[in-house]
Design a protein around this motif. Structure first.
Motif, mmCIF file in Angstrom:
data_model
loop_
_atom_site.group_PDB
_atom_site.id
_atom_site.type_symbol
_atom_site.label_atom_id
_atom_site.label_comp_id
_atom_site.label_asym_id
_atom_site.label_seq_id
_atom_site.Cartn_x
_atom_site.Cartn_y
_atom_site.Cartn_z
ATOM 1 N N LEU A 32 0.798 -1.128 -0.045
ATOM 2 C CA LEU A 32 -0.002 -0.142 0.132
ATOM 3 C C LEU A 32 0.996 1.291 0.039
ATOM 4 C CD1 LEU A 32 -2.590 -2.006 0.664
ATOM 5 C CD2 LEU A 32 -2.998 -0.189 2.187
ATOM 6 N N ASP A 33 0.485 2.454 -0.856
ATOM 7 C CA ASP A 33 1.090 3.490 -0.673
ATOM 8 C C ASP A 33 0.859 4.249 0.506
ATOM 9 O OD1 ASP A 33 -1.048 5.269 -1.146
ATOM 10 O OD2 ASP A 33 -1.113 4.787 -3.173
ATOM 11 N N ALA A 34 1.719 5.458 0.725
ATOM 12 C CA ALA A 34 1.456 6.130 2.078
ATOM 13 C C ALA A 34 0.350 6.625 2.305
ATOM 14 C CB ALA A 34 2.557 7.245 2.209
ATOM 15 N N ASN A 35 -0.473 7.167 1.510
ATOM 16 C CA ASN A 35 -1.830 7.703 1.510
ATOM 17 C C ASN A 35 -2.870 6.594 1.790
ATOM 18 O OD1 ASN A 35 -0.167 9.131 -0.564
ATOM 19 N ND2 ASN A 35 -1.903 10.529 -0.553
ATOM 20 N N HIS A 36 -2.740 5.687 1.308
ATOM 21 C CA HIS A 36 -3.636 4.440 1.248
ATOM 22 C C HIS A 36 -3.408 3.722 2.752
ATOM 23 C CE1 HIS A 36 -4.723 3.859 -3.026
ATOM 24 N NE2 HIS A 36 -5.611 4.566 -2.349
ATOM 25 N N ARG A 37 -2.117 3.515 3.022
ATOM 26 C CA ARG A 37 -1.881 3.199 4.520
ATOM 27 C C ARG A 37 -2.618 3.866 5.692
ATOM 28 N NH1 ARG A 37 3.614 2.906 2.412
ATOM 29 N NH2 ARG A 37 4.314 4.178 4.157
#
Lengths: 289, 289
Positions: free
Chosen positions: B159-164
């Motif tokens: 997961l990318d940082a925004n999605h995490r």
């Protein structure tokens, strides 16, 4: 030294356009960060680069030659990817030997050293390795092959903090010993920020940035202070995002600040780190200029 | 409210012992962090908990009943794991419907809200999702099932940082709406440190810690200063690791400090964060007392 050039690469799956006329060149002996949100098209791009999937249009050239049906050209590139390509009953040392059939300069000595450092048992079958050790095995192979261009798609997927640290160290060591080109696609941006010399940023299938890390950070700012003054100050600048805390606000600005503007005493301008820059550049709303 | 109890769970694969007599109880409505190095046995433990693989000895009880061949008991638990269990041609919305066959209280409304927030197209086939979206789909299911105990094995893999960030927010929101037990196994410890109330730490197949995050941090210290004075001060204490910078040294101490010791002016004692504690506790050399 190998040069890789992408000319107008596009890819569609059914009605969906995944990559849109992507062009860039990989300079020799440079460490690239390939960044982008989930689903931006990073893995598709890496798979096209290594001819694992065909482009819908455009061309990849490796030292001036097309990469299609061209084993000599493809032998100069290696892709470490999330896919598990090995037979589940094959043992680790057998996987090394199989890799050496296609990459004859495979560095068995380095591979053995790395299995010891990562605590990977070479007699285990692929199917018996945990998620983290799948990545570790593939990372060891990627660092040991004699390819001039090594593409790493999520090399730290499932790795614990100590192993991630060890991987970054070993990457830098082998890069110093034998300079070559690395392209690292990852979502742990703050961890690789110190490693990457050049950023390739993909957003919705477009290459929106291709610049040195140094240049990018030199034109990225956080403008912080009381909401009203901050918004007055950043009006007309390229604000890519903001954070708020009560009546305080930080506007993130990408691009040149206007020297004519007067900075109020209550407002401060600071640099931002690569993760913050990336998060704001890849927000759905922001546009990169 | 469901109680899960593990009694002396052991697991061997061939000659290799992966888990050694693990016993603990999951309290209702608590968020656990299941931590451990790569290959420590975390995924094996979660698979035994949900009866996906059998234990070599010991027993798992769900509300007092064995979890073996017991659909009623297993319906109270859900495991989100790295394995991709869905037919590759199945579409996202079909996967939701299939899940609802086993978990009849599946919250379709929440699932739809989450697919919108994460930008997941419900008409895509499973095989067409990227690595990150595989995790996102499985996370959405894990938050939408009506199980009392939800086990998340590496929920932020890829997961990318925004999605995490979005995932942690949504987890806390659904936990507030409908308290239940979560067990989160992850290597991004600093990101979940604020979420987890209790830590289960596995090392080489042994459960070496089972305590509240608060208690753990209250007895973890960094002792920093000139090398010689630091080592004199920490002599006899449980030093689990250290860092050095020139002639300066930080010793990481886990356990009670001795009140009788005199702290030299040049030496300072500070708390440490969960990631630092974890890295040092799971180093090969250190022992947990």
């Amino acid at each position: 030294m190998t040069e890789v050039t992408l000319n107008q690469i596009s890819k569609t799956f059914g009605k969906q356009t995944v990559l849109k006329e992507i062009s860039f060149q990989l300079k020799p002996n440079t460490i690239y960060g390939l960044l982008g949100r989930n689903g931006a098209g990073k893995s598709t791009l890496l798979n096209i680069l290594t001819n694992r999937i065909p482009a819908s249009s455009g061309e990849v050239q490796i030292d001036g030659q097309s990469n299609i049906n061209n084993d000599a050209a493809l032998g100069k590139i290696y892709l470490m990817s999330e896919q598990n390509l090995y037979p589940s009953r094959m043992k680790v040392f057998q996987i090394f030997r199989q890799t050496a059939l296609f990459y004859p300069g495979f560095d068995f000595e380095l591979a053995h050293q790395l299995t010891a450092k990562f605590g990977l048992n070479e007699n285990l079958r692929f199917s018996r390795l945990s998620t983290g050790y799948h990545s570790i095995l593939k990372d060891i192979i990627a660092l040991s092959v004699d390819a001039d261009v090594v593409l790493l798609d999520e090399p730290t997927l499932g790795l614990d903090a100590n192993h991630r640290e060890l991987f970054y160290q070993e990457l830098m060591e082998t890069y110093a010993d034998r300079p070559r080109t690395f392209v690292i696609s990852t979502h742990l941006i703050e961890e690789i920020a110190g490693l990457i010399e050049n950023v390739l940023l993909i957003k919705d299938g477009n290459l929106v940035l291709n610049d040195s890390t140094e240049n990018l950070l030199a034109r990225s700012y956080a403008v912080t202070g009381p909401e009203k003054q901050v918004q007055e100050y950043t009006k007309g600048l390229n604000v890519i995002g903001h954070d708020s805390l009560g009546k305080l606000r930080s506007d993130y600005v990408f691009g040149k600040l206007d020297d004519e503007r007067i900075l109020p005493d209550t407002v401060s301008v600071d640099g931002i780190d690569l993760k913050k820059l990336f998060i704001n550049l890849t927000n759905r709303e922001s546009e990169v200029h």
